[in-house]
Design a protein around this motif. Structure first.
Motif, PDB file in Angstrom:
ATOM      1  N   PRO A 132     -10.863  97.311 -26.912  1.00  0.00           N
ATOM      2  CA  PRO A 132     -11.365  95.932 -26.936  1.00  0.00           C
ATOM      3  C   PRO A 132     -10.826  95.058 -25.806  1.00  0.00           C
ATOM      4  CG  PRO A 132      -9.709  96.222 -28.628  1.00  0.00           C
ATOM      5  CD  PRO A 132      -9.973  97.572 -28.053  1.00  0.00           C
ATOM      6  N   PHE A 205     -12.523  86.692 -27.742  1.00  0.00           N
ATOM      7  CA  PHE A 205     -11.596  87.822 -27.715  1.00  0.00           C
ATOM      8  C   PHE A 205     -10.250  87.347 -27.171  1.00  0.00           C
ATOM      9  CE2 PHE A 205     -15.908  89.251 -27.121  1.00  0.00           C
ATOM     10  CZ  PHE A 205     -16.037  90.299 -28.017  1.00  0.00           C
ATOM     11  N   LEU A 211     -11.086  90.310 -32.028  1.00  0.00           N
ATOM     12  CA  LEU A 211     -12.316  89.527 -32.135  1.00  0.00           C
ATOM     13  C   LEU A 211     -12.063  88.293 -32.980  1.00  0.00           C
ATOM     14  CD1 LEU A 211     -15.463  89.264 -31.808  1.00  0.00           C
ATOM     15  CD2 LEU A 211     -15.646  90.591 -33.925  1.00  0.00           C
ATOM     16  N   ILE A 260     -21.723  91.487 -33.151  1.00  0.00           N
ATOM     17  CA  ILE A 260     -20.476  92.191 -32.813  1.00  0.00           C
ATOM     18  C   ILE A 260     -19.586  92.230 -34.054  1.00  0.00           C
ATOM     19  CG2 ILE A 260     -18.393  92.188 -31.402  1.00  0.00           C
ATOM     20  CD1 ILE A 260     -19.860  90.748 -29.237  1.00  0.00           C
ATOM     21  N   GLN A 262     -15.768  94.204 -35.689  1.00  0.00           N
ATOM     22  CA  GLN A 262     -14.527  94.902 -35.301  1.00  0.00           C
ATOM     23  C   GLN A 262     -13.879  95.553 -36.514  1.00  0.00           C
ATOM     24  OE1 GLN A 262     -11.229  92.528 -33.637  1.00  0.00           O
ATOM     25  NE2 GLN A 262     -10.936  94.156 -32.102  1.00  0.00           N
ATOM     26  N   LEU A 268     -14.550  97.959 -31.402  1.00  0.00           N
ATOM     27  CA  LEU A 268     -15.652  97.001 -31.460  1.00  0.00           C
ATOM     28  C   LEU A 268     -16.970  97.730 -31.692  1.00  0.00           C
ATOM     29  CD1 LEU A 268     -14.697  94.682 -28.451  1.00  0.00           C
ATOM     30  CD2 LEU A 268     -14.460  94.156 -30.892  1.00  0.00           C
ATOM     31  N   ALA A 297     -16.542  97.262 -40.367  1.00  0.00           N
ATOM     32  CA  ALA A 297     -16.131  96.014 -39.724  1.00  0.00           C
ATOM     33  C   ALA A 297     -15.447  95.090 -40.724  1.00  0.00           C
ATOM     34  CB  ALA A 297     -17.335  95.317 -39.120  1.00  0.00           C
TER      35      ALA A 297
END
Length: 590
Positions: A132, A205, A211, A260, A262, A268, A297
């Protein structure tokens, strides 16, 4: 029961006699009535209308949602959508939830292979980013317009990239240069439309690669160690492992999506779903949330979606953007780098007092499309009305028939003269002349000039020129004189007839023609005499050819004599215009 059956049978017979057009219109009317009744009179229909309204609200054309639910319900739904977006961002993120497992990776190990994903109504692509810290926010390299993600990836040497934050987009034709909210890259705030203490919806980020999703001010982001971030006004999907959409589908309908997420190990997940196309209608927010939850996630947020959604891997656009112009120009992208520190952001918005978001007036693809449409319209054959034709009765044309002028019968002082007849055959030669026909139509032929002479007392006389219906004859100027003989008739009731006075010599060319008709001589006072009179027909049809440029008109003769006018007819060939001499005997008046 029998009555119902009879009614159905009668109706069937009546419909059987209808044309296919009437049957089609009836089917459309019945289908419209049934669909409208279902949508507006049943609870399932209401749910469908609300879903359609939500889909429209999530686009730039949210005002049109009133078509499905009315203006008041539309405004209420917009208010609730905003409220949910704000509520989902309230929970502060647990920064210690992510346990990074870093290790040295080659450029080929930074991302996974592209994975196909799909649902009942959508298809898309997904990749994993294993490091990431390789993430950077990239902006266009020149002022005045945004840049396509594929161009950003190629220009910077990135491994992969997805679209970033939102922007002002007039009519869906914006130039991608007017961002909304905040853009940070390399710990620098490249763009912000609010002060440093106003919170905005953020996807960012940290330096460690964590994230961050939620509502934060620029000051708070700096405190959290965020180096790269963009803004987009959308609900948070997952916060600290908890799904935010627990009822309904998220209230945004179906559309192309970019998201997106994480995992706890720091990996990611980039998700891009196609939409507004036949192969993929689009996904709801809840469908995206559930997909990311399934992938493990613990935090997830939405990027700009719609026509902006796209995924580029190794220079190739692997998804299908819904814009009819392909990739869009965008103000920001989230890219994966082998060496993220090598990218130096361009501060293209510094010093600008106003920012033009663009639109239809400067969109290159749109303008090109309109120009092509204009060319196609210009190349289409124009409809021409048939030329109007003149009434042949009013306008003479070749091959037509002209009405000859009316002639008035001769007047005499009394008595009736016998018919006089005569002929002359002069000869001559020369260049061809042209005799012009009367206006009002033309037929091939030649008129017969007056060539005879009467001599009651030794003087030369000439007949008047006849008027015939038809075209021009041919005349060769330079002819010689000819002679002829004739016998005059007798008149009653006394008096001496005199032909018109005049002098002239006929010596111009030869005219040939044949025809039949009736000639009317000039009026006479009466008497009798002898002489020669050659008269052309007034209603006959003559034949011949026309050529040259000389027009010859025969002269009138002079003299005295006793002539009885009458009506003559005949056919023959007359050449030239002559001044002949005729000897006759005087007639006796009674």
């Amino acid at each position: 029961m029998n009555t119902t059956i009879q009614l159905l049978a009668q109706t069937r017979r009546q419909l059987g006699g209808w044309s296919w057009l009437k049957k089609s219109l009836l089917a459309i009317a019945l289908l419209t009535f049934a669909t409208s009744s279902f949508l507006y009179l049943t609870p399932p229909g209401l749910s469908i209308r609300e879903f359609l309204a939500q889909t429209v609200i999530s686009t730039q054309h949210r005002d049109w949602a009133w078509i499905f639910v009315g203006a008041d319900k539309r405004d209420y739904m917009v208010k609730m959508s905003h409220q949910f977006t704000e509520t989902s961002a309230l929970e502060k993120q647990n920064m210690g939830l992510i346990k990074h497992n870093r290790k040295a990776r080659s450029v080929d190990e930074l991302i996974s292979e592209v994975k196909d994903i799909s649902g009942q109504f959508w298809k898309g692509k997904m990749i994993y980013v294993y490091d990431p810290t390789s993430i950077r926010v990239v902006v266009p390299h020149k002022a005045g317009e945004g840049e396509r993600i594929s161009s950003m990836v190629e220009r910077t040497g990135a491994v992969a990239g997805i679209n970033g934050g939102g922007f002002i987009d007039p009519d869906g034709l914006g130039n991608g240069f007017a961002p909304i909210g905040l853009i940070m890259s390399g710990s620098e705030p490249v763009y912000s439309d609010v002060d440093a203490y106003t919170a905005q919806h953020i996807v960012g980020f940290t330096k460690e690669g964590t994230l961050v999703v939620g509502k934060y001010s620029l000051t708070e982001l700096r405190e959290l160690g965020v180096t790269d971030a963009v803004s987009f006004l959308a609900p948070r999907l997952i916060a600290n492992g908890n799904p935010q959409i627990t009822n309904g589908d998220g209230g945004w309908g179906r559309a192309p999506r970019t998201a997106i997420g994480q995992r706890e190990d720091g990996t990611l997940i980039f998700v891009v779903i196609d939409g507004r196309q036949t192969h993929s209608v689009g996904a709801t927010l809840k469908e995206v949330q559930d997909l990311l939850l399934k992938e493990g996630a613990v935090n997830a947020g939405m990027m700009d979606g719609g026509a902006s959604s796209e995924l580029v891997v190794k220079g190739e656009v692997v998804t299908k953007p819904s814009s009819r112009y392909g990739e869009r120009r965008l103000p920001s992208g989230i890219l994966v780098f082998d060496d993220p520190a090598s990218y130096k952001v361009d501060r293209i918005w510094d010093g600008l007092q106003t920012i033009d978001p663009g639109g239809a007036y400067d969109h290159p693809d749109f303008l090109k499309e309109q120009e092509q449409i204009k060319k196609q319209q210009a190349n289409q054959p124009k409809k021409t009305e048939p030329a109007k034709t003149e009434d042949p009765a009013k306008t003479g044309t070749s091959g037509g028939t002209a009405k000859p002028p009316a002639t008035k019968p001769p007047e005499t002082s009394g008595g009736t003269g016998s018919t006089g007849a005569g002929s002359g055959t002069p000869t001559g030669g020369g260049s061809t002349g042209t005799t012009k026909p009367d206006a009002g139509g033309s037929t091939s032929g030649s008129g017969t000039p007056a060539g005879g002479a009467s001599n009651g007392g030794g003087a030369t006389g000439g007949g008047s020129t006849g008027t015939g219906q038809g075209g021009a004859g041919t005349t060769a100027p330079g002819g010689t004189s000819g002679t002829g003989t004739g016998t005059g008739g007798s008149a009653t009731d006394g008096g001496t007839a005199k032909p018109p006075a005049g002098t002239g010599t006929g010596s111009s060319g030869t005219e040939t023609g044949t025809g039949t008709g009736t000639a009317t001589p000039p009026p006479a006072a009466g008497g009798s005499g002898t002489g020669q009179t050659t008269l052309p027909p007034t209603g006959g049809t003559t034949g011949g050819t026309t050529g040259g440029t000389t027009t010859t008109k025969p002269p009138a003769g002079t003299g005295t004599g006793t002539t009885t006018p009458g009506t003559g007819s005949g056919s023959g060939t007359t050449s030239g215009t002559t001044a002949g001499t005729t000897t006759g005997t005087s007639g006796t008046a009674k």
